[in-house]
Design a protein around this motif. Structure first.
Motif, PDB file in Angstrom:
ATOM      1  N   MET A 209       0.427  -1.146  -0.009  1.00 18.96           N
ATOM      2  CA  MET A 209       0.630  -0.068   0.207  1.00 18.96           C
ATOM      3  C   MET A 209       0.100   1.412  -0.309  1.00 18.96           C
ATOM      4  O   MET A 209       2.349   1.324   0.816  1.00 18.96           O
ATOM      5  CB  MET A 209      -0.975  -0.228   1.075  1.00 18.96           C
ATOM      6  CG  MET A 209      -1.572   1.085   1.398  1.00 18.96           C
ATOM      7  SD  MET A 209      -3.719   1.228  -0.031  1.00 18.96           S
ATOM      8  CE  MET A 209      -4.135   0.204   0.550  1.00 18.96           C
TER       9      MET A 209
ATOM     10  N   LEU B  12      -0.953   0.123 -12.557  1.00 19.79           N
ATOM     11  CA  LEU B  12      -1.598   1.100 -11.332  1.00 19.79           C
ATOM     12  C   LEU B  12      -2.592   1.524 -11.413  1.00 19.79           C
ATOM     13  O   LEU B  12      -3.323   1.772 -10.095  1.00 19.79           O
ATOM     14  CB  LEU B  12      -0.160   1.938 -11.192  1.00 19.79           C
ATOM     15  CG  LEU B  12      -0.539   2.563  -9.822  1.00 19.79           C
ATOM     16  CD1 LEU B  12      -0.035   2.336  -8.809  1.00 19.79           C
ATOM     17  CD2 LEU B  12       0.435   3.604  -9.663  1.00 19.79           C
ATOM     18  N   ARG B  13      -3.129   1.821 -12.731  1.00 17.41           N
ATOM     19  CA  ARG B  13      -4.348   2.328 -12.395  1.00 17.41           C
ATOM     20  C   ARG B  13      -5.743   1.492 -12.633  1.00 17.41           C
ATOM     21  O   ARG B  13      -6.610   1.579 -11.941  1.00 17.41           O
ATOM     22  CB  ARG B  13      -4.888   3.274 -14.095  1.00 17.41           C
ATOM     23  CG  ARG B  13      -3.829   5.043 -14.270  1.00 17.41           C
ATOM     24  CD  ARG B  13      -4.598   5.740 -14.726  1.00 17.41           C
ATOM     25  NE  ARG B  13      -3.558   7.205 -15.745  1.00 17.41           N
ATOM     26  CZ  ARG B  13      -2.722   6.966 -17.045  1.00 17.41           C
ATOM     27  NH1 ARG B  13      -2.800   6.099 -17.674  1.00 17.41           N
ATOM     28  NH2 ARG B  13      -2.297   8.584 -16.098  1.00 17.41           N
TER      29      ARG B  13
ATOM     30  N   ALA C  21      -5.441  -1.300 -10.830  1.00 20.56           N
ATOM     31  CA  ALA C  21      -5.593  -2.055  -9.437  1.00 20.56           C
ATOM     32  C   ALA C  21      -6.286  -1.304  -8.984  1.00 20.56           C
ATOM     33  O   ALA C  21      -7.278  -1.216  -7.321  1.00 20.56           O
ATOM     34  CB  ALA C  21      -4.524  -2.144  -9.092  1.00 20.56           C
ATOM     35  N   ASN C  22      -6.405   0.062  -9.475  1.00 20.83           N
ATOM     36  CA  ASN C  22      -7.219   1.468  -8.322  1.00 20.83           C
ATOM     37  C   ASN C  22      -8.371   1.943  -8.606  1.00 20.83           C
ATOM     38  O   ASN C  22      -8.913   2.588  -8.320  1.00 20.83           O
ATOM     39  CB  ASN C  22      -5.825   2.369  -7.663  1.00 20.83           C
ATOM     40  CG  ASN C  22      -5.626   2.016  -6.626  1.00 20.83           C
ATOM     41  OD1 ASN C  22      -4.924   2.003  -5.865  1.00 20.83           O
ATOM     42  ND2 ASN C  22      -3.560   1.577  -7.006  1.00 20.83           N
ATOM     43  N   GLN C  23      -8.250   1.428  -9.868  1.00 21.62           N
ATOM     44  CA  GLN C  23      -9.843   1.647 -10.644  1.00 21.62           C
ATOM     45  C   GLN C  23      -9.746   3.733 -10.624  1.00 21.62           C
ATOM     46  O   GLN C  23     -10.909   3.587 -10.538  1.00 21.62           O
ATOM     47  CB  GLN C  23     -11.339   1.486  -9.829  1.00 21.62           C
ATOM     48  CG  GLN C  23     -11.255  -0.033  -9.482  1.00 21.62           C
ATOM     49  CD  GLN C  23     -12.656  -0.598  -9.130  1.00 21.62           C
ATOM     50  OE1 GLN C  23     -13.380   0.572  -8.114  1.00 21.62           O
ATOM     51  NE2 GLN C  23     -13.427  -1.585  -8.949  1.00 21.62           N
ATOM     52  N   LEU C  24      -8.858   3.858 -11.788  1.00 21.17           N
ATOM     53  CA  LEU C  24      -8.799   5.439 -11.504  1.00 21.17           C
ATOM     54  C   LEU C  24      -8.545   5.458 -13.572  1.00 21.17           C
ATOM     55  O   LEU C  24      -8.230   4.255 -14.227  1.00 21.17           O
ATOM     56  CB  LEU C  24      -7.124   5.512 -11.566  1.00 21.17           C
ATOM     57  CG  LEU C  24      -6.432   5.926  -9.585  1.00 21.17           C
ATOM     58  CD1 LEU C  24      -5.309   5.810  -9.336  1.00 21.17           C
ATOM     59  CD2 LEU C  24      -7.780   6.685  -9.160  1.00 21.17           C
TER      60      LEU C  24
ATOM     61  N   ILE D 193      -4.708  12.571  -8.203  1.00 16.50           N
ATOM     62  CA  ILE D 193      -4.531  11.629  -7.241  1.00 16.50           C
ATOM     63  C   ILE D 193      -3.882  13.424  -5.541  1.00 16.50           C
ATOM     64  O   ILE D 193      -3.514  13.836  -6.509  1.00 16.50           O
ATOM     65  CB  ILE D 193      -3.389  10.050  -7.003  1.00 16.50           C
ATOM     66  CG1 ILE D 193      -2.093  11.798  -7.665  1.00 16.50           C
ATOM     67  CG2 ILE D 193      -3.261   9.850  -8.152  1.00 16.50           C
ATOM     68  CD1 ILE D 193      -0.544  10.726  -6.938  1.00 16.50           C
TER      69      ILE D 193
ATOM     70  N   GLN E 142      -3.830   9.974  -0.209  1.00 20.86           N
ATOM     71  CA  GLN E 142      -5.107   8.735  -0.795  1.00 20.86           C
ATOM     72  C   GLN E 142      -4.195   7.541  -0.569  1.00 20.86           C
ATOM     73  O   GLN E 142      -2.469   7.302  -0.664  1.00 20.86           O
ATOM     74  CB  GLN E 142      -4.834   9.005  -2.364  1.00 20.86           C
ATOM     75  CG  GLN E 142      -5.925   8.497  -3.120  1.00 20.86           C
ATOM     76  CD  GLN E 142      -6.303   8.589  -4.038  1.00 20.86           C
ATOM     77  OE1 GLN E 142      -6.075   9.983  -4.505  1.00 20.86           O
ATOM     78  NE2 GLN E 142      -6.778   7.637  -5.135  1.00 20.86           N
ATOM     79  N   GLN E 143      -4.157   6.387  -0.298  1.00 14.72           N
ATOM     80  CA  GLN E 143      -3.855   5.249  -0.366  1.00 14.72           C
ATOM     81  C   GLN E 143      -4.050   4.093  -1.557  1.00 14.72           C
ATOM     82  O   GLN E 143      -5.350   3.960  -2.436  1.00 14.72           O
ATOM     83  CB  GLN E 143      -5.231   4.058   0.561  1.00 14.72           C
ATOM     84  CG  GLN E 143      -4.155   4.918   2.184  1.00 14.72           C
ATOM     85  CD  GLN E 143      -4.703   4.375   3.307  1.00 14.72           C
ATOM     86  OE1 GLN E 143      -5.185   3.207   3.037  1.00 14.72           O
ATOM     87  NE2 GLN E 143      -5.042   4.152   4.650  1.00 14.72           N
ATOM     88  N   LEU E 144      -2.734   3.748  -1.915  1.00 12.70           N
ATOM     89  CA  LEU E 144      -2.856   3.266  -3.608  1.00 12.70           C
ATOM     90  C   LEU E 144      -2.331   1.753  -3.114  1.00 12.70           C
ATOM     91  O   LEU E 144      -1.610   1.728  -2.817  1.00 12.70           O
ATOM     92  CB  LEU E 144      -2.422   3.851  -4.671  1.00 12.70           C
ATOM     93  CG  LEU E 144      -2.527   4.951  -4.914  1.00 12.70           C
ATOM     94  CD1 LEU E 144      -1.578   6.267  -5.798  1.00 12.70           C
ATOM     95  CD2 LEU E 144      -4.196   5.397  -5.568  1.00 12.70           C
ATOM     96  N   TRP E 145      -3.038   0.965  -4.440  1.00 12.76           N
ATOM     97  CA  TRP E 145      -2.740  -0.460  -3.824  1.00 12.76           C
ATOM     98  C   TRP E 145      -1.943  -0.709  -5.058  1.00 12.76           C
ATOM     99  O   TRP E 145      -2.050   0.123  -6.034  1.00 12.76           O
ATOM    100  CB  TRP E 145      -4.317  -1.534  -4.467  1.00 12.76           C
ATOM    101  CG  TRP E 145      -5.209  -1.563  -3.179  1.00 12.76           C
ATOM    102  CD1 TRP E 145      -6.094  -1.254  -3.129  1.00 12.76           C
ATOM    103  CD2 TRP E 145      -4.877  -2.097  -1.926  1.00 12.76           C
ATOM    104  NE1 TRP E 145      -6.944  -1.723  -1.994  1.00 12.76           N
ATOM    105  CE2 TRP E 145      -5.887  -2.617  -1.087  1.00 12.76           C
ATOM    106  CE3 TRP E 145      -3.986  -3.135  -1.291  1.00 12.76           C
ATOM    107  CZ2 TRP E 145      -6.152  -2.601   0.473  1.00 12.76           C
ATOM    108  CZ3 TRP E 145      -4.208  -3.439   0.201  1.00 12.76           C
ATOM    109  CH2 TRP E 145      -5.070  -3.146   0.692  1.00 12.76           C
TER     110      TRP E 145
END
Length: 475
Positions: free
Chosen positions: A431, A454-455, A457-460, A466, A470-473
């Motif tokens: 994380m 990355l996008r 995995a975080n539904q971006l 960002i 904010q927490q990013l997987w």
């Protein structure tokens, strides 16, 4: 023989001196005979705390100036100048300024005398003729009494703002673009952008006062006077605005250009037309005397700093959200008029460079388009535009609700300080907590992963921003 040579040499020297004196006299005569500069027009505007006077010339001039007392007056002097209309007097009858007198002295010097009603501080700015603008001299007379009153009003304003915040009311600052000697875009029939957007702002304010008691609206200007671009944002900050909307109408060299658009701040414009529009809007401070030192139109270092703060507070995300709502609402309300959807765009607008609030710039149709110009000249159409923006504001605040309040900078700093998740690559939690100045691409590079992964995995979406905390997987 020697004596004759000496005499001849003396005669030559006297001849040179005579020629030199003749040249001096000819030069002096030529200088004295030079055509005088001409004052072609004088205009003035009344602002809350000062009077601004613009003096137009047919060429560049260098004025001198001084103050006099008994009675109080400010005197501007320009050598070798005349007025197109001769000696004259313009009655102002303001609390600061009684009249402006123009008189030419026997020496050829032109005096512009400002007869003051009470003491005032004066500033003088000389503007060169640029982009079809005449050479101008701008005189600002700042009323000392009005400034003291304004300071007292600011203290009262701060108290009022705090009371509104405690009651969880939303504060909106509407910014009618241009004003005063900056008319903005002007149609072939004389319709001026500065007048249209002021009308929009007053209508939006009136609608919200009647239909949204939890929304307080302030205007950057409520009359016809010029405001520098940074001052507009400064006013919004003073009111601790939850939303800042700069109101404009568009113009294009092509009369076919049409439609309604909303802009948010971006380092890179969404298209060439957006970039050109931003440059034109940003130029108003240079063209109309908004800053003594002209602001650079492409200040990438400043914009990068601003965007870092915007991502930190998530203000840009909220700007995009309001832009989407306002565009959809406007197009739905204006459907019967056949207004085209020009879209939600981005560009580097100076007036949007604020790190503390969501901010958008609205371009409500094209004054250069014959059909839309006729519509803009109709009160019913302007009321429909105002109503659609007012509805957008209410919908936006309803949508963000209690759980999506615009985060304040101080609160985000506190959140960042309390977070206890490691940002080191290889952290078993996988994380990442976003820190100030980071971007998705930098984070992807840090963890040696693909940006698209990355996008995903975080539904971006590709356009998502960002923000700090904010927490990013990390896949």
């Amino acid at each position: 023989m020697a004596d004759n040579l000496k005499v001849t040499e003396r005669m030559k020297n006297w001849g040179y001196i005579a020629i030199f004196c003749c040249l001096l006299l000819a030069g002096a005569h030529s200088f004295a005979a030079a055509d005088p500069a001409v004052i072609t027009d004088i205009q003035y505007w009344l602002a809350p705390d000062h009077v601004q006077t613009i003096i137009f010339f047919d060429r560049a001039v260098q004025p001198s100036y001084h103050t006099r007392s008994n009675p109080d007056r400010f005197v501007l002097e320009i050598a070798n100048t005349k007025d197109l209309f001769g000696d004259r007097s313009l009655d102002v009858n303001d609390v600061t300024l009684q009249r402006i007198r123009v008189q030419r002295l026997e020496t050829g010097t032109m005096q512009v005398v400002f007869d003051l009603s009470r003491p005032a501080e004066a500033t003088v700015q000389v503007l060169p003729g640029l982009n079809d603008q005449s050479d101008r001299v701008i005189v600002n007379l700042f009323d000392q009494v009005a400034q003291e009153q304004a300071q007292e009003e600011r203290i009262e304003q701060q108290q009022a703002v705090q009371e509104l915040k405690e009651k969880q009311h939303h504060i909106v600052v509407l910014d009618p673009g241009h004003g005063g000697h900056d008319p903005g875009a002007t149609s072939a029939n004389g319709l001026k952008e500065k007048d249209l957007v002021l009308d929009f702002a007053k209508r939006i304010k009136a609608i919200l006062e009647q239909t949204a008691p939890n929304v307080k609206v302030y205007l950057t200007r409520d009359r016809d006077y010029f405001l520098p671009l940074p001052k507009r944002t400064e006013i919004a900050k003073e009111y601790e605005a939850d939303l800042f909307i700069s109101l404009h109408v568009n113009a294009n060299t092509s009369k076919k250009a049409q439609g309604f658009s909303v802009y948010t701040l971006s380092e890179k414009a969404s298209d060439d037309a957006a970039a050109l529009l931003a440059e034109q809007e940003n130029a108003s401070d240079i063209l109309f005397g908004g800053a003594e030192t002209p602001l650079p139109l492409k200040n990438d270092q400043m914009l990068t700093f601003v965007l870092a703060d915007l991502s930190m507070t998530a203000s840009l995300q909220h700007s995009l959200e309001f832009g989407r709502i306002s565009l959809n609402t406007a197009l739905a309300n204006l459907k019967k008029y056949g207004i085209a959807r020009e879209g939600l765009k981005r560009a580097n607008f100076v007036v949007l460079r604020s790190a503390e609030m969501p901010a958008v710039l609205v371009e409500a149709c094209y004054i250069s388009n014959n059909r839309e110009e006729k519509l803009l000249d109709q009160k019913d159409f302007r009321h429909n535009i105002a109503a659609s923006i007012a509805n957008s504001i209410k919908e936006y605040f309803a949508e963000i609700g209690e759980t999506r309040q615009t985060p304040q900078m101080a609160a985000v700093y506190q959140q960042e300080a309390k977070l206890d998740i490691s940002n080191e690559p290889g952290d078993q939690q996988r994380m990442h907590v976003v820190r100030n100045g980071e971007s998705l691409s930098l984070i992807a590079e840090k963890y040696h992963i693909d940006l698209a992964q990355l996008r995903q995995a975080n539904q971006l979406a590709s356009a998502d921003m960002i923000y700090v905390g904010q927490q990013l997987w990390i896949p």
